[in-house]
Design a protein around this motif. Structure first.
Motif, PDB file in Angstrom:
ATOM      1  N   GLY A 235      11.852  13.873  -1.172  1.00 10.94           N
ATOM      2  CA  GLY A 235      10.881  12.691  -0.952  1.00 10.94           C
ATOM      3  C   GLY A 235      10.411  12.466   0.422  1.00 10.94           C
ATOM      4  N   TYR A 236       8.967  11.457   0.292  1.00  7.46           N
ATOM      5  CA  TYR A 236       8.519  11.270   1.534  1.00  7.46           C
ATOM      6  C   TYR A 236       7.866  10.229   1.337  1.00  7.46           C
ATOM      7  N   LEU A 237       7.797   9.128   2.321  1.00  7.68           N
ATOM      8  CA  LEU A 237       7.009   7.925   2.331  1.00  7.68           C
ATOM      9  C   LEU A 237       6.717   7.719   3.869  1.00  7.68           C
ATOM     10  N   PHE A 238       5.539   7.589   4.302  1.00 10.79           N
ATOM     11  CA  PHE A 238       5.181   7.255   5.823  1.00 10.79           C
ATOM     12  C   PHE A 238       4.317   5.888   5.857  1.00 10.79           C
ATOM     13  N   ALA A 239       4.357   5.253   6.999  1.00  8.15           N
ATOM     14  CA  ALA A 239       4.039   3.904   7.247  1.00  8.15           C
ATOM     15  C   ALA A 239       2.160   4.403   7.330  1.00  8.15           C
TER      16      ALA A 239
ATOM     17  N   TRP B  84      -0.740   8.010   8.039  1.00  4.42           N
ATOM     18  CA  TRP B  84      -1.443   8.895   7.205  1.00  4.42           C
ATOM     19  C   TRP B  84      -2.416   9.753   7.590  1.00  4.42           C
ATOM     20  N   HIS B  85      -2.632  10.981   6.956  1.00  3.26           N
ATOM     21  CA  HIS B  85      -3.386  11.971   7.321  1.00  3.26           C
ATOM     22  C   HIS B  85      -3.539  12.546   8.489  1.00  3.26           C
ATOM     23  N   ASN B  86      -2.491  12.624   8.907  1.00  2.00           N
ATOM     24  CA  ASN B  86      -2.327  13.387  10.193  1.00  2.00           C
ATOM     25  C   ASN B  86      -1.496  14.667   9.963  1.00  2.00           C
ATOM     26  N   GLY B  87      -1.100  15.025   8.582  1.00  2.58           N
ATOM     27  CA  GLY B  87      -0.223  16.291   8.210  1.00  2.58           C
ATOM     28  C   GLY B  87       1.023  16.076   8.425  1.00  2.58           C
ATOM     29  N   TYR B  88       1.479  14.775   8.738  1.00  5.49           N
ATOM     30  CA  TYR B  88       3.187  14.679   9.055  1.00  5.49           C
ATOM     31  C   TYR B  88       3.901  14.810   7.731  1.00  5.49           C
ATOM     32  N   ALA B  89       3.605  14.304   6.654  1.00  3.36           N
ATOM     33  CA  ALA B  89       4.300  14.375   5.419  1.00  3.36           C
ATOM     34  C   ALA B  89       4.539  15.977   4.877  1.00  3.36           C
ATOM     35  N   ALA B  90       3.438  16.657   5.216  1.00  5.24           N
ATOM     36  CA  ALA B  90       3.404  17.860   4.985  1.00  5.24           C
ATOM     37  C   ALA B  90       4.377  18.881   5.662  1.00  5.24           C
ATOM     38  N   GLU B  91       4.324  18.298   7.117  1.00  5.23           N
ATOM     39  CA  GLU B  91       5.200  18.999   8.042  1.00  5.23           C
ATOM     40  C   GLU B  91       6.668  18.740   7.737  1.00  5.23           C
TER      41      GLU B  91
ATOM     42  N   THR C 295      -0.450   9.273 -11.121  1.00  2.27           N
ATOM     43  CA  THR C 295      -1.470   8.750 -10.506  1.00  2.27           C
ATOM     44  C   THR C 295      -1.237   8.948  -9.200  1.00  2.27           C
ATOM     45  N   ASN C 296      -0.436   9.384  -8.491  1.00  2.00           N
ATOM     46  CA  ASN C 296      -0.153   9.734  -6.901  1.00  2.00           C
ATOM     47  C   ASN C 296      -0.727  11.112  -6.379  1.00  2.00           C
ATOM     48  N   VAL C 297      -1.927  11.000  -6.250  1.00  2.00           N
ATOM     49  CA  VAL C 297      -2.510  12.372  -5.831  1.00  2.00           C
ATOM     50  C   VAL C 297      -2.160  12.784  -4.542  1.00  2.00           C
TER      51      VAL C 297
ATOM     52  N   PHE D 175       1.872  20.528  -3.468  1.00  2.00           N
ATOM     53  CA  PHE D 175       1.298  21.722  -3.364  1.00  2.00           C
ATOM     54  C   PHE D 175       1.239  22.383  -2.152  1.00  2.00           C
ATOM     55  N   ARG D 176       0.969  21.718  -0.922  1.00  2.00           N
ATOM     56  CA  ARG D 176       0.987  22.103   0.377  1.00  2.00           C
ATOM     57  C   ARG D 176       2.104  22.794   0.824  1.00  2.00           C
ATOM     58  N   ILE D 177       3.176  22.420   0.275  1.00  2.00           N
ATOM     59  CA  ILE D 177       4.598  23.170   0.591  1.00  2.00           C
ATOM     60  C   ILE D 177       5.156  24.144  -0.303  1.00  2.00           C
TER      61      ILE D 177
ATOM     62  N   GLY E  39       0.869  -1.267  -0.043  1.00  2.00           N
ATOM     63  CA  GLY E  39       0.066   0.079   0.162  1.00  2.00           C
ATOM     64  C   GLY E  39       0.796   1.084  -0.168  1.00  2.00           C
ATOM     65  N   VAL E  40       2.096   1.142   0.659  1.00  2.00           N
ATOM     66  CA  VAL E  40       2.918   2.518   0.873  1.00  2.00           C
ATOM     67  C   VAL E  40       3.553   2.286  -0.572  1.00  2.00           C
ATOM     68  N   MET E  41       4.125   1.181  -1.040  1.00  2.00           N
ATOM     69  CA  MET E  41       5.058   1.277  -2.085  1.00  2.00           C
ATOM     70  C   MET E  41       4.371   1.160  -3.714  1.00  2.00           C
TER      71      MET E  41
HETATM   72  C1  LIG Z   1       1.973  10.791   0.039  1.00  2.00           C
HETATM   73  C2  LIG Z   1       2.017  10.314   1.727  1.00  2.00           C
HETATM   74  C3  LIG Z   1       3.521  10.618   2.113  1.00  2.00           C
HETATM   75  C4  LIG Z   1       1.299  11.571   2.146  1.00  2.00           C
HETATM   76  O1  LIG Z   1       1.242  11.331   3.727  1.00  2.00           O
HETATM   77  P1  LIG Z   1       0.607  12.008   4.848  1.00  2.00           P
HETATM   78  O2  LIG Z   1       1.144  12.285   6.119  1.00  2.00           O
HETATM   79  O3  LIG Z   1      -0.832  11.403   4.818  1.00  2.00           O
HETATM   80  O4  LIG Z   1      -0.186  13.434   4.302  1.00  2.00           O
HETATM   81  P2  LIG Z   1      -0.581  15.024   4.826  1.00  2.00           P
HETATM   82  O5  LIG Z   1      -1.458  14.135   6.054  1.00  2.00           O
HETATM   83  O6  LIG Z   1       0.473  15.691   5.211  1.00  2.00           O
HETATM   84  O7  LIG Z   1      -1.346  15.323   3.807  1.00  2.00           O
HETATM   85  C5  LIG Z   1      -1.110  16.379   3.042  1.00  2.00           C
HETATM   86  C6  LIG Z   1      -2.309  16.644   2.048  1.00  2.00           C
HETATM   87  O8  LIG Z   1      -2.374  15.528   1.109  1.00  2.00           O
HETATM   88  C7  LIG Z   1      -3.809  15.104   1.239  1.00  2.00           C
HETATM   89  N1  LIG Z   1      -3.699  13.746   1.068  1.00  2.00           N
HETATM   90  C8  LIG Z   1      -3.274  12.848   2.066  1.00  2.00           C
HETATM   91  N2  LIG Z   1      -3.515  11.577   1.496  1.00  2.00           N
HETATM   92  C9  LIG Z   1      -4.379  11.684   0.560  1.00  2.00           C
HETATM   93  C10 LIG Z   1      -5.089  10.811  -0.221  1.00  2.00           C
HETATM   94  N3  LIG Z   1      -4.663   9.368  -0.107  1.00  2.00           N
HETATM   95  N4  LIG Z   1      -5.825  11.262  -1.085  1.00  2.00           N
HETATM   96  C11 LIG Z   1      -5.994  12.505  -1.442  1.00  2.00           C
HETATM   97  N5  LIG Z   1      -5.189  13.401  -0.620  1.00  2.00           N
HETATM   98  C12 LIG Z   1      -4.582  12.940   0.378  1.00  2.00           C
HETATM   99  C13 LIG Z   1      -4.114  15.878   2.666  1.00  2.00           C
HETATM  100  O9  LIG Z   1      -5.769  15.752   2.565  1.00  2.00           O
HETATM  101  C14 LIG Z   1      -3.356  16.906   2.489  1.00  2.00           C
HETATM  102  O10 LIG Z   1      -4.100  17.959   1.689  1.00  2.00           O
HETATM  103  P3  LIG Z   1      -4.416  19.304   1.992  1.00  2.00           P
HETATM  104  O11 LIG Z   1      -3.218  19.984   1.776  1.00  2.00           O
HETATM  105  O12 LIG Z   1      -5.213  19.820   1.067  1.00  2.00           O
HETATM  106  O13 LIG Z   1      -4.959  19.459   3.347  1.00  2.00           O
HETATM  107  C15 LIG Z   1       1.680   8.887   2.214  1.00  2.00           C
HETATM  108  O14 LIG Z   1       0.288   8.981   1.384  1.00  2.00           O
HETATM  109  C16 LIG Z   1       2.684   7.899   1.556  1.00  2.00           C
HETATM  110  O15 LIG Z   1       3.440   7.665   2.505  1.00  2.00           O
HETATM  111  N6  LIG Z   1       2.412   7.410   0.378  1.00  2.00           N
HETATM  112  C17 LIG Z   1       3.051   6.343  -0.091  1.00  2.00           C
HETATM  113  C18 LIG Z   1       4.591   6.662  -0.428  1.00  2.00           C
HETATM  114  C19 LIG Z   1       4.524   7.821  -1.556  1.00  2.00           C
HETATM  115  O16 LIG Z   1       3.747   7.632  -2.682  1.00  2.00           O
HETATM  116  N7  LIG Z   1       5.529   8.686  -1.384  1.00  2.00           N
HETATM  117  C20 LIG Z   1       5.557   9.829  -2.423  1.00  2.00           C
HETATM  118  C21 LIG Z   1       6.495   9.090  -3.744  1.00  2.00           C
HETATM  119  S1  LIG Z   1       6.675  10.732  -4.989  1.00  2.00           S
END
Ligand SMILES: CC(C)(COP(=O)(O)OP(=O)(O)OC[C@H]1O[C@@H](n2cnc3c(N)ncnc32)[C@H](O)[C@@H]1OP(=O)(O)O)[C@@H](O)C(=O)NCCC(=O)NCCS
Length: 173
Positions: free
Chosen positions: A95-99, A103-110, A135-137, A144-146, A32-34
């Motif tokens: 780059g960023y990847l989270f467990a 997800w959805h706690n704002g950690y990636a953006a922070e 495809t990685n919305v 965009f957030r940063i 799911g992450v990868m």
């Molecule tokens: C991409 C990823 C790092 C986001 O982590 P996260 O900590 O959940 O992201 P945040 O909580 O900081 O959310 C940041 C924004 O993304 C949005 N978002 C997060 N997950 C989302 C999802 N699955 N679908 C749509 N929007 C999403 C949030 O709503 C937020 O949007 P906002 O700025 O409009 O409020 C995480 O989903 C992940 O680890 N994915 C797999 C690895 C990956 O794809 N890495 C990037 C490779 S380029």
């Protein structure tokens, strides 16, 4: 003690060491992450990934780092800066990847925002990039957030697949 790179209100970003293999495997061996990387890593690919980051720290002073919760020290993801090919340039990429459970706690953006500031202030890059599968919305929203904006697309060949990517960037212009 692993070198602390930066900290934010909720997160500590530090260099990884071989003792991070287990939490790293929990992230990199999860399909799911990868998804954006063509599927879960094997144990050997996970070890190679960690070795690559350790080499990057030694050679360049930066790479993908561990992101840990300030409160508990738990490693919940990775974020950082690596050098990537983009057309005929080599550019610094955030780059960023989270467990998944974090997800959805704002950690990636922070974490990514802090890396953007670190890249400019400490590593003296004028522009930073994030090259994200089309495809990685979720990842695009983080960009965009940063404050990053799309500037083009490229096709990357990775793990046997051709994948179209959007090139995001932000800088001092
Ligand atoms: C991409 C990823 C790092 C986001 O982590 P996260 O900590 O959940 O992201 P945040 O909580 O900081 O959310 C940041 C924004 O993304 C949005 N978002 C997060 N997950 C989302 C999802 N699955 N679908 C749509 N929007 C999403 C949030 O709503 C937020 O949007 P906002 O700025 O409009 O409020 C995480 O989903 C992940 O680890 N994915 C797999 C690895 C990956 O794809 N890495 C990037 C490779 S380029």
């Amino acid at each position: 003690m692993d070198r602390l790179v930066l900290s934010t209100a909720r997160l500590m970003v530090r260099e990884m060491s071989p003792s991070d293999l287990l939490p790293l495997a929990a992230i990199l061996q999860d399909d799911g992450v990868m998804y954006a990387y063509g599927g879960a890593f094997s144990a050997a690919e996970t070890e190679a990934w960690l070795d690559k980051q350790l080499r990057r720290y030694a050679e360049l002073g930066f790479g993908l780092w561990a992101v840990c919760l300030n409160d508990t020290g738990e490693m919940i993801g990775q974020c950082g800066i690596t050098m990537q090919e983009y057309n005929d340039l080599t550019v610094p990429e955030i780059g960023y990847l989270f467990a998944r459970r974090h997800w959805h706690n704002g950690y990636a953006a922070e974490a990514a925002m802090a890396c953007r500031c670190y890249g400019m202030a400490n590593l003296h890059f004028n522009r930073l990039y994030s090259i994200i599968r089309i495809t990685n919305v979720a990842s695009q929203k983080v960009a965009f957030r940063i404050g990053m904006r799309p500037e083009g697309t490229i096709v990357r060949h990775y793990r046997g697949q051709y994948m179209r990517h959007i090139v995001f960037s932000a800088g001092i212009d």
